[in-house]
Design a protein around this motif. Structure first.
Motif, PDB file in Angstrom:
ATOM      1  N   PHE A  75       0.853  -1.196   0.000  1.00 15.83           N
ATOM      2  CA  PHE A  75       0.000   0.000   0.000  1.00 15.83           C
ATOM      3  C   PHE A  75       0.890   1.248   0.000  1.00 15.83           C
ATOM      4  O   PHE A  75       1.816   1.360   0.816  1.00 15.83           O
ATOM      5  N   LEU A  76       0.614   2.172  -0.933  1.00 18.15           N
ATOM      6  CA  LEU A  76       1.326   3.452  -1.005  1.00 18.15           C
ATOM      7  C   LEU A  76       0.368   4.553  -0.560  1.00 18.15           C
ATOM      8  O   LEU A  76      -0.564   4.907  -1.283  1.00 18.15           O
ATOM      9  N   PRO A  77       0.560   5.086   0.664  1.00 24.61           N
ATOM     10  CA  PRO A  77      -0.383   6.112   1.162  1.00 24.61           C
ATOM     11  C   PRO A  77      -0.274   7.408   0.365  1.00 24.61           C
ATOM     12  O   PRO A  77       0.794   7.786  -0.117  1.00 24.61           O
ATOM     13  N   ASP A 133      -8.416   8.209   8.176  1.00 23.00           N
ATOM     14  CA  ASP A 133      -9.050   7.802   6.916  1.00 23.00           C
ATOM     15  C   ASP A 133      -8.073   7.914   5.754  1.00 23.00           C
ATOM     16  O   ASP A 133      -8.443   8.314   4.651  1.00 23.00           O
ATOM     17  N   VAL A 134      -6.823   7.516   6.028  1.00 21.32           N
ATOM     18  CA  VAL A 134      -5.808   7.642   4.993  1.00 21.32           C
ATOM     19  C   VAL A 134      -6.166   6.750   3.805  1.00 21.32           C
ATOM     20  O   VAL A 134      -6.657   5.635   3.961  1.00 21.32           O
ATOM     21  N   LYS A 135      -5.926   7.254   2.631  1.00 20.20           N
ATOM     22  CA  LYS A 135      -6.141   6.508   1.405  1.00 20.20           C
ATOM     23  C   LYS A 135      -4.826   6.385   0.656  1.00 20.20           C
ATOM     24  O   LYS A 135      -3.853   7.080   0.953  1.00 20.20           O
ATOM     25  N   GLY A 136      -4.824   5.506  -0.349  1.00 19.26           N
ATOM     26  CA  GLY A 136      -3.608   5.326  -1.105  1.00 19.26           C
ATOM     27  C   GLY A 136      -3.793   4.384  -2.269  1.00 19.26           C
ATOM     28  O   GLY A 136      -4.918   3.984  -2.615  1.00 19.26           O
ATOM     29  N   TYR A 144      -4.197  -0.482  -8.210  1.00 19.61           N
ATOM     30  CA  TYR A 144      -5.544   0.027  -7.994  1.00 19.61           C
ATOM     31  C   TYR A 144      -5.435   1.451  -7.422  1.00 19.61           C
ATOM     32  O   TYR A 144      -4.522   1.755  -6.655  1.00 19.61           O
ATOM     33  N   ASP A 145      -6.398   2.313  -7.781  1.00 15.64           N
ATOM     34  CA  ASP A 145      -6.358   3.692  -7.299  1.00 15.64           C
ATOM     35  C   ASP A 145      -6.924   3.798  -5.887  1.00 15.64           C
ATOM     36  O   ASP A 145      -7.217   2.783  -5.237  1.00 15.64           O
ATOM     37  N   GLN A 146      -7.134   5.060  -5.419  1.00 16.96           N
ATOM     38  CA  GLN A 146      -7.588   5.276  -4.049  1.00 16.96           C
ATOM     39  C   GLN A 146      -9.009   4.769  -3.813  1.00 16.96           C
ATOM     40  O   GLN A 146      -9.378   4.475  -2.661  1.00 16.96           O
ATOM     41  N   GLU A 147      -9.778   4.645  -4.856  1.00 14.26           N
ATOM     42  CA  GLU A 147     -11.145   4.149  -4.730  1.00 14.26           C
ATOM     43  C   GLU A 147     -11.239   2.642  -4.894  1.00 14.26           C
ATOM     44  O   GLU A 147     -12.328   2.073  -4.867  1.00 14.26           O
ATOM     45  N   GLY A 148     -10.089   1.996  -5.106  1.00 11.54           N
ATOM     46  CA  GLY A 148     -10.074   0.543  -5.279  1.00 11.54           C
ATOM     47  C   GLY A 148     -10.363   0.092  -6.677  1.00 11.54           C
ATOM     48  O   GLY A 148     -10.638  -1.099  -6.911  1.00 11.54           O
ATOM     49  N   LYS A 150      10.312   0.060 -16.997  1.00 16.55           N
ATOM     50  CA  LYS A 150      10.534   1.499 -17.180  1.00 16.55           C
ATOM     51  C   LYS A 150       9.339   2.185 -17.850  1.00 16.55           C
ATOM     52  O   LYS A 150       9.477   3.167 -18.553  1.00 16.55           O
ATOM     53  N   LEU A 151       8.184   1.618 -17.583  1.00 17.97           N
ATOM     54  CA  LEU A 151       6.949   2.186 -18.145  1.00 17.97           C
ATOM     55  C   LEU A 151       6.117   2.718 -16.985  1.00 17.97           C
ATOM     56  O   LEU A 151       5.513   1.941 -16.235  1.00 17.97           O
ATOM     57  N   PRO A 152       6.080   4.045 -16.768  1.00 21.31           N
ATOM     58  CA  PRO A 152       5.320   4.599 -15.641  1.00 21.31           C
ATOM     59  C   PRO A 152       3.819   4.522 -15.892  1.00 21.31           C
ATOM     60  O   PRO A 152       3.358   4.312 -17.016  1.00 21.31           O
ATOM     61  N   ILE A 153       3.060   4.704 -14.813  1.00 15.38           N
ATOM     62  CA  ILE A 153       1.609   4.700 -14.887  1.00 15.38           C
ATOM     63  C   ILE A 153       1.089   5.854 -14.019  1.00 15.38           C
ATOM     64  O   ILE A 153       1.582   6.101 -12.918  1.00 15.38           O
ATOM     65  N   ASP A 154       0.097   6.595 -14.531  1.00 14.68           N
ATOM     66  CA  ASP A 154      -0.485   7.728 -13.806  1.00 14.68           C
ATOM     67  C   ASP A 154      -1.693   7.267 -13.011  1.00 14.68           C
ATOM     68  O   ASP A 154      -2.639   6.666 -13.563  1.00 14.68           O
ATOM     69  N   ILE A 155      -1.663   7.544 -11.707  1.00 12.87           N
ATOM     70  CA  ILE A 155      -2.764   7.183 -10.818  1.00 12.87           C
ATOM     71  C   ILE A 155      -3.082   8.390  -9.939  1.00 12.87           C
ATOM     72  O   ILE A 155      -2.226   8.836  -9.155  1.00 12.87           O
ATOM     73  N   ASP A 156      -4.278   8.954 -10.088  1.00 10.23           N
ATOM     74  CA  ASP A 156      -4.728  10.091  -9.286  1.00 10.23           C
ATOM     75  C   ASP A 156      -3.720  11.241  -9.329  1.00 10.23           C
ATOM     76  O   ASP A 156      -3.375  11.841  -8.293  1.00 10.23           O
TER      77      ASP A 156
END
Length: 548
Positions: A404-406, A414-417, A431-435, A446-452
């Protein structure tokens, strides 16, 4: 027999009990009678009870009385009992068995008792395979509860009270091994050793009627006992001749084989006991790049377990990686290990895998399992950060790991991550903060991904190697026992064959018996007797006509 010539340059040798003679018969084909010439090498024996040590390819002629006959021992139980009393045994254990009372020896050497002991040991081994070994008491409380007993009565109380949670070091299992060992030694001492002593005695049957009563008997109308001895000697028999009588045998090793089988079984059981009471075992899961000391992992299994200097060896996990099938399932896992002594010097390095262990200093390291230790990532091009990975159990999935990455205030209740899941080291599900599912990335892609609004790049999946360590001093003993068991079992199939013969005028009465090969033995006797030359009486009339 006419023409029997013994060249004896020393007149004192005529009084010796035994004449050991290696001879070659010389037959003159054109004469009506044959002359056998013997080259005799004689040795004076102080006592007639001492048998020749080297009788291979020799015929022994004796004018003295033979040693006690085998029939005497078979018909007189006191003689056999005297042999048991006079035996020295073999080794310390046999001496201990010798001191036991006769009734105890008789009870221990009982065959049904020994068979029952072996079946009991086999049942305990099967039960030890069925019951999980070495687990914590809580495991047995849950698996074998009292409110739902197995087979109507078997609960955790049976397992923990009798030591079935460590079956092969339990008192009942070791006691059964000891009892079987005593039975084998008692049987060897009271039965097998006397049988061998009786079989080693050479004896003569003095009457033709006794020879005719044997399992296999034949009559040669015109033959010589000496010629029969030569034929038997050529077939591998040990031959003894006294006057008109003959005794021959071969396959004495078959008589020793049961003793060897018993000793081999004792070796196997002794090695198993040594392994159970004198070994060390332990397991550890080590992340890639970390170290551990062998002695910190190994735990003694019995009172014979003694640590060695090799326990101070330090093991460093250089690398851990896995091979995969095309379907993505794990095929094999490998650990690159280095061993260091107390001075920090590398003494050994090897990459191990399943069924390819590392052995050093009396201990063995096996590759048994793997795990997921940490996930190394970059967050918005910052880092790297190592996220600890924990094993999860969802819907019975045995291999599922998560981290888990907070995001935001980590101290908030109520920390999310961002959640990350993996079944192996080759792909990570994010998975994003909403699951909600975002995507899948491979480490080192070496392929990044954008999340929130954050850019996440997975650098590496750090695995853990599951290692099992053990010392087992009984393994060489067990291997030696099984090797001896296979060898002596094969030797035990050799037949111990005995042949007797007596000269009655020009007639030779031959008989024999064997403990095995009941069908082949008569055929062998017929083949040997066909090779005995026939004595041809001279024709005086024919000689006179030729002279005329």
């Amino acid at each position: 027999m006419e023409g029997l010539i013994l060249h004896n340059p020393n007149p004192y040798l005529s009084k010796t009990p035994f004449l050991h003679s290696a001879f070659r018969p010389q037959i003159t084909p054109n004469l009506c009678c044959r002359t056998l010439s013997f080259s005799v090498t004689c040795k004076v024996k102080a006592s007639q009870d001492k048998k020749p040590k080297n009788v291979s390819n020799k015929i022994v002629l004796s004018e003295a009385a033979p040693p006690l006959a085998e029939e005497t021992d078979n018909n007189n139980g006191n003689n056999t009992e005297a042999e048991v009393k006079s035996g020295n045994g073999s080794g310390l254990m046999m001496k201990l068995v010798k001191r036991l009372p006769k009734r105890i020896l008789g009870a221990l050497s009982n065959l049904p008792l020994a068979i029952g002991e072996m079946f009991t040991i086999a049942a305990l081994m099967a039960l030890g395979t069925f019951i999980d070994q070495g687990e914590a008491p809580d495991f047995y409380f849950q698996k074998y509860p009292e409110d739902n007993p197995m087979w109507g009565f078997f609960t955790w109380r049976w397992i923990l009270t009798l030591g079935f949670d460590h079956m092969y070091t339990s008192t009942i299992f070791l006691a059964m091994l000891s009892l079987l060992g005593l039975s084998l030694m008692a049987c060897t001492y009271t039965t097998q050793i006397p049988l061998v002593k009786v079989a080693r005695r050479w004896n003569f049957l003095q009457s033709g009627d006794a020879i005719r009563k044997l399992e296999c008997s034949e009559i040669l109308p015109r033959a010589s006992v000496q010629d029969l001895g030569v034929v038997l000697m050529g077939a591998g028999y040990e031959v003894f001749i006294k006057g008109p009588t003959l005794y021959a045998f071969k396959g004495l090793a078959g008589r020793f084989a049961p003793i060897g089988v018993h000793l081999a079984m004792l070796l196997i059981m002794g090695g198993a006991t040594l392994s159970a009471a004198g070994s060390f075992r332990g397991s550890v899961t080590v992340p890639q790049g970390l170290n551990f000391v062998v002695g910190d992992v190994l735990n003694p299994s019995g009172f014979l377990s003694k640590p060695t200097e090799a326990f101070n060896t330090e093991v460093h996990v250089n690398n851990f990686y896995m091979d995969y099938y095309d379907s993505g399932e794990v095929k094999q896992f490998h650990s690159d290990l280095s061993l260091f002594d107390l001075n920090g010097k590398e003494v050994m390095r090897k990459t191990i895998s399943v069924n390819n262990p590392l052995r050093y200093g009396g201990f063995t390291i096996y590759q048994t399992d793997w795990g997921f230790s940490a996930l190394q990532i970059l967050k918005n091009d910052e880092g790297p950060f190592n996220l600890a990975v924990a094993p999860l159990k969802i819907n019975g999935d045995k291999k599922l790991y998560g981290t888990f990455l907070p995001v935001g205030d980590v101290d908030s209740p109520d920390v999310k991550g961002i959640s990350m899941l993996a079944r192996d080291l080759q792909s990570i599900v994010l998975y994003d903060q909403e699951g909600k599912f975002v995507g899948v990335r491979r480490p080192s892609s070496k392929l990044p991904i954008d999340i929130d609004g954050m850019k996440i790049e997975i650098l590496d999946a750090i695995g853990s190697t599951g290692l099992e360590l053990k010392t087992d001093p009984g393994v060489p003993v067990v291997y030696a026992g099984f090797g001896a068991l296979m060898l002596t079992t094969c030797i035990s199939f050799l037949s111990h064959s005995q042949i007797w013969a007596i000269q009655d005028g020009t007639v030779v009465i031959v008989g024999g018996k064997t403990n095995r090969a009941k069908v082949e033995f008569p055929e062998e006797i017929d083949s040997l007797l066909d090779r005995v030359p026939e004595i041809i009486e001279p024709s005086h009339n024919g000689l006179n006509n030729n002279d005329a």
